[in-house]
Design a protein around this motif. Sequence first.
Motif, PDB file in Angstrom:
ATOM      1  N   GLU A 179       0.957  70.968  71.183  1.00 31.28           N
ATOM      2  CA  GLU A 179       1.293  69.556  71.017  1.00 31.28           C
ATOM      3  C   GLU A 179       2.663  69.414  70.362  1.00 31.28           C
ATOM      4  O   GLU A 179       2.993  70.112  69.414  1.00 31.28           O
ATOM      5  CB  GLU A 179       0.245  68.827  70.173  1.00 31.28           C
ATOM      6  N   ILE A 180       3.458  68.505  70.884  1.00 34.18           N
ATOM      7  CA  ILE A 180       4.779  68.209  70.335  1.00 34.18           C
ATOM      8  C   ILE A 180       4.584  67.185  69.228  1.00 34.18           C
ATOM      9  O   ILE A 180       4.005  66.115  69.450  1.00 34.18           O
ATOM     10  CB  ILE A 180       5.723  67.689  71.432  1.00 34.18           C
ATOM     11  N   LEU A 181       5.045  67.522  68.022  1.00 33.58           N
ATOM     12  CA  LEU A 181       4.799  66.712  66.832  1.00 33.58           C
ATOM     13  C   LEU A 181       6.093  66.462  66.072  1.00 33.58           C
ATOM     14  O   LEU A 181       6.886  67.380  65.870  1.00 33.58           O
ATOM     15  CB  LEU A 181       3.800  67.426  65.918  1.00 33.58           C
ATOM     16  N   VAL A 182       6.288  65.227  65.640  1.00 32.90           N
ATOM     17  CA  VAL A 182       7.459  64.843  64.855  1.00 32.90           C
ATOM     18  C   VAL A 182       6.997  64.284  63.517  1.00 32.90           C
ATOM     19  O   VAL A 182       5.806  64.108  63.280  1.00 32.90           O
ATOM     20  CB  VAL A 182       8.322  63.778  65.581  1.00 32.90           C
ATOM     21  N   SER A 183       7.956  63.964  62.673  1.00 33.69           N
ATOM     22  CA  SER A 183       7.667  63.203  61.457  1.00 33.69           C
ATOM     23  C   SER A 183       8.054  61.766  61.723  1.00 33.69           C
ATOM     24  O   SER A 183       9.200  61.490  62.098  1.00 33.69           O
ATOM     25  CB  SER A 183       8.476  63.755  60.276  1.00 33.69           C
ATOM     26  N   TYR A 184       7.121  60.848  61.557  1.00 36.80           N
ATOM     27  CA  TYR A 184       7.437  59.424  61.715  1.00 36.80           C
ATOM     28  C   TYR A 184       8.263  58.916  60.541  1.00 36.80           C
ATOM     29  O   TYR A 184       8.852  57.846  60.619  1.00 36.80           O
ATOM     30  CB  TYR A 184       6.156  58.597  61.804  1.00 36.80           C
ATOM     31  N   GLY A 185       8.263  59.646  59.448  1.00 37.21           N
ATOM     32  CA  GLY A 185       9.041  59.262  58.273  1.00 37.21           C
ATOM     33  C   GLY A 185       8.202  58.510  57.254  1.00 37.21           C
ATOM     34  O   GLY A 185       7.181  57.902  57.574  1.00 37.21           O
ATOM     35  N   ARG A 186       8.651  58.581  56.008  1.00 39.45           N
ATOM     36  CA  ARG A 186       7.922  57.936  54.912  1.00 39.45           C
ATOM     37  C   ARG A 186       7.836  56.428  55.088  1.00 39.45           C
ATOM     38  O   ARG A 186       6.839  55.814  54.758  1.00 39.45           O
ATOM     39  CB  ARG A 186       8.589  58.260  53.585  1.00 39.45           C
ATOM     40  N   SER A 187       8.927  55.813  55.572  1.00 34.19           N
ATOM     41  CA  SER A 187       8.927  54.342  55.682  1.00 34.19           C
ATOM     42  C   SER A 187       7.857  53.865  56.662  1.00 34.19           C
ATOM     43  O   SER A 187       7.226  52.836  56.442  1.00 34.19           O
ATOM     44  CB  SER A 187      10.302  53.815  56.085  1.00 34.19           C
ATOM     45  N   PHE A 188       7.618  54.622  57.745  1.00 32.24           N
ATOM     46  CA  PHE A 188       6.572  54.257  58.703  1.00 32.24           C
ATOM     47  C   PHE A 188       5.223  54.187  58.000  1.00 32.24           C
ATOM     48  O   PHE A 188       4.489  53.209  58.123  1.00 32.24           O
ATOM     49  CB  PHE A 188       6.518  55.281  59.848  1.00 32.24           C
ATOM     50  N   TRP A 189       4.900  55.230  57.229  1.00 31.77           N
ATOM     51  CA  TRP A 189       3.590  55.301  56.589  1.00 31.77           C
ATOM     52  C   TRP A 189       3.470  54.324  55.430  1.00 31.77           C
ATOM     53  O   TRP A 189       2.411  53.727  55.233  1.00 31.77           O
ATOM     54  CB  TRP A 189       3.275  56.720  56.149  1.00 31.77           C
ATOM     55  N   SER A 190       4.543  54.095  54.668  1.00 28.92           N
ATOM     56  CA  SER A 190       4.458  53.155  53.563  1.00 28.92           C
ATOM     57  C   SER A 190       4.268  51.723  54.090  1.00 28.92           C
ATOM     58  O   SER A 190       3.518  50.945  53.509  1.00 28.92           O
ATOM     59  CB  SER A 190       5.675  53.249  52.632  1.00 28.92           C
ATOM     60  N   GLU A 191       4.926  51.384  55.196  1.00 24.20           N
ATOM     61  CA  GLU A 191       4.730  50.056  55.806  1.00 24.20           C
ATOM     62  C   GLU A 191       3.298  49.887  56.284  1.00 24.20           C
ATOM     63  O   GLU A 191       2.703  48.808  56.155  1.00 24.20           O
ATOM     64  CB  GLU A 191       5.706  49.852  56.967  1.00 24.20           C
ATOM     65  N   ARG A 192       2.701  50.940  56.864  1.00 24.20           N
ATOM     66  CA  ARG A 192       1.319  50.847  57.341  1.00 24.20           C
ATOM     67  C   ARG A 192       0.354  50.699  56.179  1.00 24.20           C
ATOM     68  O   ARG A 192      -0.615  49.960  56.260  1.00 24.20           O
ATOM     69  CB  ARG A 192       0.949  52.095  58.173  1.00 24.20           C
ATOM     70  N   ARG A 193       0.603  51.397  55.066  1.00 21.80           N
ATOM     71  CA  ARG A 193      -0.262  51.275  53.887  1.00 21.80           C
ATOM     72  C   ARG A 193      -0.193  49.869  53.323  1.00 21.80           C
ATOM     73  O   ARG A 193      -1.208  49.288  52.940  1.00 21.80           O
ATOM     74  CB  ARG A 193       0.127  52.309  52.825  1.00 21.80           C
TER      75      ARG A 193
END
Length: 195
Positions: free
Chosen positions: A177-191
Amino acid sequence: MASGSKVYVKNWPKNIKYLTRPTLSKKLDHAVLGPLGFDQKPGPRFAGTPSENVSIKQIIDQTHPAAGEYGLFATKTLPPGSHILDYLGHYHETTPEDTDEASNYDLVLTRDVGGTGRGVAIDARFSGNEARMINDYRGIAAKPNAEFKERETGIMGVYVVVNNGSKGFKGVRKGEEILVSYGRSFWSERREAMA
């Protein structure tokens, strides 16, 4: 092949328009399109056909964070630093008026186009190519094996990382599987949205 042409891509969602070239927001004018190369002939060079490097597969492993959804997998071994495919979607300004705040497929191309102070992002929520199926590495692998990088002016590419810090990293193996980092800002916005 024109944008939106009927193209068969196995496991492509029926409700998402497949693109071979990006679509452009009406808010993007010459001041932005010019520096990105869209006002020139032939303009940015996109692949125009489905990528031979990848395939879309449904995730059946129930321990996978995206179980029941889809992921992007290598169809052949991809060496470190190699270009996998481009990220296509709807090019738009990064202003609140031109951004779909509900999208999980929005990727910033540039925060300042040619010194204009205007940013451009690529949203693949409703239209895009195989790159929209790339999952974040968290909960799947220790490190990402791919990254988003501007391939040339106006085009965001997906590349195999040169060195992901793992001992003996040799790229993405066939079937992996090809995997990237969405970045901290992506996850903090979702939280924040879930709070």
